[in-house]
Design a protein around this motif. Sequence first.
Motif, PDB file in Angstrom:
ATOM      1  N   ALA A  49       0.833  -1.209   0.000  1.00 29.95           N
ATOM      2  CA  ALA A  49       0.000   0.000   0.000  1.00 29.95           C
ATOM      3  C   ALA A  49       0.865   1.255   0.000  1.00 29.95           C
ATOM      4  CB  ALA A  49      -0.923  -0.007   1.216  1.00 29.95           C
ATOM      5  N   VAL A  50       1.946   1.239   0.795  1.00 27.84           N
ATOM      6  CA  VAL A  50       2.869   2.386   0.850  1.00 27.84           C
ATOM      7  C   VAL A  50       3.552   2.566  -0.503  1.00 27.84           C
ATOM      8  CG1 VAL A  50       4.966   3.306   1.911  1.00 27.84           C
ATOM      9  CG2 VAL A  50       3.239   2.170   3.335  1.00 27.84           C
ATOM     10  N   LEU A  66       1.085   4.014  -2.976  1.00 28.79           N
ATOM     11  CA  LEU A  66       0.872   5.441  -2.726  1.00 28.79           C
ATOM     12  C   LEU A  66       2.033   6.265  -3.293  1.00 28.79           C
ATOM     13  CD1 LEU A  66      -0.732   7.728  -1.385  1.00 28.79           C
ATOM     14  CD2 LEU A  66       0.553   7.261   0.728  1.00 28.79           C
ATOM     15  N   GLY A  98       1.870   6.260  -7.031  1.00 26.20           N
ATOM     16  CA  GLY A  98       0.834   7.150  -7.541  1.00 26.20           C
ATOM     17  C   GLY A  98       1.280   8.604  -7.533  1.00 26.20           C
ATOM     18  N   ILE A  99       1.959   8.982  -6.440  1.00 24.94           N
ATOM     19  CA  ILE A  99       2.474  10.358  -6.351  1.00 24.94           C
ATOM     20  C   ILE A  99       3.523  10.604  -7.433  1.00 24.94           C
ATOM     21  CG2 ILE A  99       3.787  11.944  -4.895  1.00 24.94           C
ATOM     22  CD1 ILE A  99       2.459  10.538  -2.466  1.00 24.94           C
ATOM     23  N   SER A 129      -6.288   0.686  -6.551  1.00 25.84           N
ATOM     24  CA  SER A 129      -5.707   1.637  -5.589  1.00 25.84           C
ATOM     25  C   SER A 129      -4.716   2.567  -6.291  1.00 25.84           C
ATOM     26  CB  SER A 129      -4.999   0.878  -4.463  1.00 25.84           C
ATOM     27  OG  SER A 129      -5.880   0.003  -3.812  1.00 25.84           O
ATOM     28  N   THR A 130      -3.879   1.982  -7.156  1.00 23.10           N
ATOM     29  CA  THR A 130      -2.897   2.790  -7.901  1.00 23.10           C
ATOM     30  C   THR A 130      -3.594   3.843  -8.748  1.00 23.10           C
ATOM     31  OG1 THR A 130      -1.387   0.903  -8.002  1.00 23.10           O
ATOM     32  CG2 THR A 130      -0.995   2.691  -9.556  1.00 23.10           C
ATOM     33  N   VAL A 178      -5.147   6.714  -6.702  1.00 21.38           N
ATOM     34  CA  VAL A 178      -4.142   7.674  -6.232  1.00 21.38           C
ATOM     35  C   VAL A 178      -3.746   8.612  -7.375  1.00 21.38           C
ATOM     36  CG1 VAL A 178      -1.769   7.937  -5.396  1.00 21.38           C
ATOM     37  CG2 VAL A 178      -3.245   6.183  -4.395  1.00 21.38           C
TER      38      VAL A 178
END
Length: 602
Positions: free
Chosen positions: A31-32, A35, A38-39, A169-170, A173
Motif C-alpha cells: 500500500a505504501v 501510494l 501514484g504520487i 488503488s494505484t 491515487v
Amino acid sequence: MSNTDNKKVSLFSKLRYIFDRKQKGQLVILAVLILFGGIFETFSISMMIPVMAGIINQDKLQSAIEDNKVLRIIAESLNLGTGSELAAKLTVCLIVLFLVKNAYQIFLIYRQNTFITRARNDMISRVMREFLNRPYEDYLGADIPTVFRITDSDIPRTFTLMLSLLSLSTELVVSMGLGMVLIITDPILTVICVFVFVALTLFNTKVLKPKLNKTGKENQETQSRIAKWRLQAIYGLKDVKVLNRQDFFIRNYYESGKVGADLARDYSVLNNMPRTLIETVFVAVVLLYVLFFKLNSNGVQNAGDVDKLIIALGLVATRLMPAVNRINTYIAEIAYNQYSLDFVYNNLTDSMKMDKAMRAERAAIAGPELHLEKEIEIKDITFAYPDAETNIFTGANMVIPKGKSVGIIGPSGAGKSTVVDIILGLLHVQSGEILCDGSNIFSNYDSWLAQIGYIPQTIYMVDESIRENIAFGIDADKIDEDRIWEVMEEAQLAEFVKSLPEGLDTKIGDRGVRLSGGQRQRIGIARALYHNPEILVFDEATSALDNETEAAVMEAVNSFHGKKTMIIIAHRLNTIENCDIIYEVKDEKITQTTLEGRNVIH
C-alpha cells in the motif's frame, strides 16, 4: 454460512480473514509503495505538458524563471542555461524522470505479482491441507469437481480480484493527484470531469456490477459441471468404451462448455462496456468544452488561457480518461470474481470452526501415546451417517484381543465396512467409544494410526514406480530400500518384482492398470506393512479377486496369523475360516458368532 450472513460481511473483511499476519504486513508495505508510485506518476505526468509548452515557447519559459526567485535559484545552481540550452536540458530531465518513474512501476508490478503468486500458492496449499484434515464424513457426499474447482479456479480468481484491488488503488491515487493538478489548471473542466466520472461509475456499480455478479456466479457453477463431465468420462473410461457411450459424455461436456463460452462472452462484453462508454462520453464532453471555450472567446484568445486549456486537455486525454477507464474495468473484474472470494471465505470459515471444535474435543481427552498391549474395544457405540434416518449401530459392542484374527461377516449394507471405518477413526460415533487398552483412540490419534495397516478392496495406486507405491507418501530420498524388500517378501511379491526388467523402478500406470488384481492387492499389503503396524485391517481386500487369486493372496494374509492383530471383513466365508473370532454385523448390533452350519465354499 447463509447467503444473508455472507452479504453482511464486507469484501475487505473477507480479504482480511483469508490472509495471515505475514501477508497482511506485506499488503501494508504494498500500500505504501502504491501510494508513492501514484504520487510519482502524478508528478511526472503533470510536469510533462507544462515543460513541453515551455520548450515550444522558450521566451515565455525564460521570463517565468527570471520572475520566480525559487526557479531562478534552481536554474542557476544546476547551471541550466538559457534559450535552446535550457530547453534541451529540460527535455533530458523529463526523459530521465520518465525513465525512473517507469523503472519504479516495473519494480511495483514485480512486488505486486510476487505477493499475488506466492500468496495464491500459499492459499491453495492451505485449502488442500484443510480439506485433507476435515472429518471423513464430509467427503461421503462431496461434490468432487467443486472441491477441485476451489483450488483450480476459485482461489486464482480470488487473487485476480486482489490484483484488481491493488491496481484500482494505484489508479485512484493517480486520478486524485491529477484531479488536484487539473483543479489548479482548469477548475471548470475539473468539475465537469468529476461529474462525468461519478455518473459513469455509479452506472457501472448499480447497473453493470449486478449483471457481472450474476455472470460470475453462473460461471462458477458451470465450471463445476464442466469438470464433472470430464472426470466422469476419464475415471469411467473403460465402462464408457465398452458401453459405447462416448457421444453421451462428449455431448454433455460440449453443452456445459458452450454455456461457459457464452458466459465468457457476456463477461467480455460487460467488462468492455465501461471503457467504450467512458471514451465516448469523455470525448463528447471535451469537444463540447472546447467548442464552448471557442464560442465564448469572441475571437480574442488570451495566450495564458490557451496554455491552460492545452494542459488541461492533455491531462484528460493522456492519463485521466485512461485512469477512469481502468478504474471501472477493475470494478467490473472485482464484481465478476466476487463469488469466488465468497466461496473461498465460506470454506475457510467452516474449516476453521471445524478444526477448532476437533482440537477442543481431542484436547479434552488428550493422553499419552497408545500401544496395543491387551485389546481393542468398541463400547456401546451408536452411529448414523449424516442426514440418514436410521442408525447403522445402536449400543453396539465388540472386543478384539491383541494377536488374534477377527473376521466380520454380515449382509450387504449392514455396516461391515462402517465398523472398520469407526475403528480407524475415520467416522465419528454419536455416542460410545473406541478404546485401545481402555484409552479413547482420539486421546492420541496419531499414535493410534501409527499402529494400523489398512488394506481396502481397491488399492489406490499412483502413476509411479512399484517402490513409490509401496512407500506411499514418503519422499524418494527417505525410502528404506531394505524395508521395501522385507515387506515384499512378507506379501509374497518379491519374486514377481525380481522378474521385471526394471524391478522396483517399474512404472505401474495410472491406478495400477499394468498390474493384475492379485499384484495390486499384494502391493497394498506391502504398503500396509511398510511401517510395521501391530494391527492389520482387511476391508474386503480379496472380494474382487477370482477364487484362485484370492487363495494365493490369502496365503500371504494367513502367514500373519498370531503375529499381528488382524481384522478381516469377509465377502466370502472361506476368507475368514481361519480366524480366531467371528463377529456378525446385523440389526444395528455386532454379535459374536461362528461359521458352524454356514455354507463355506472353497
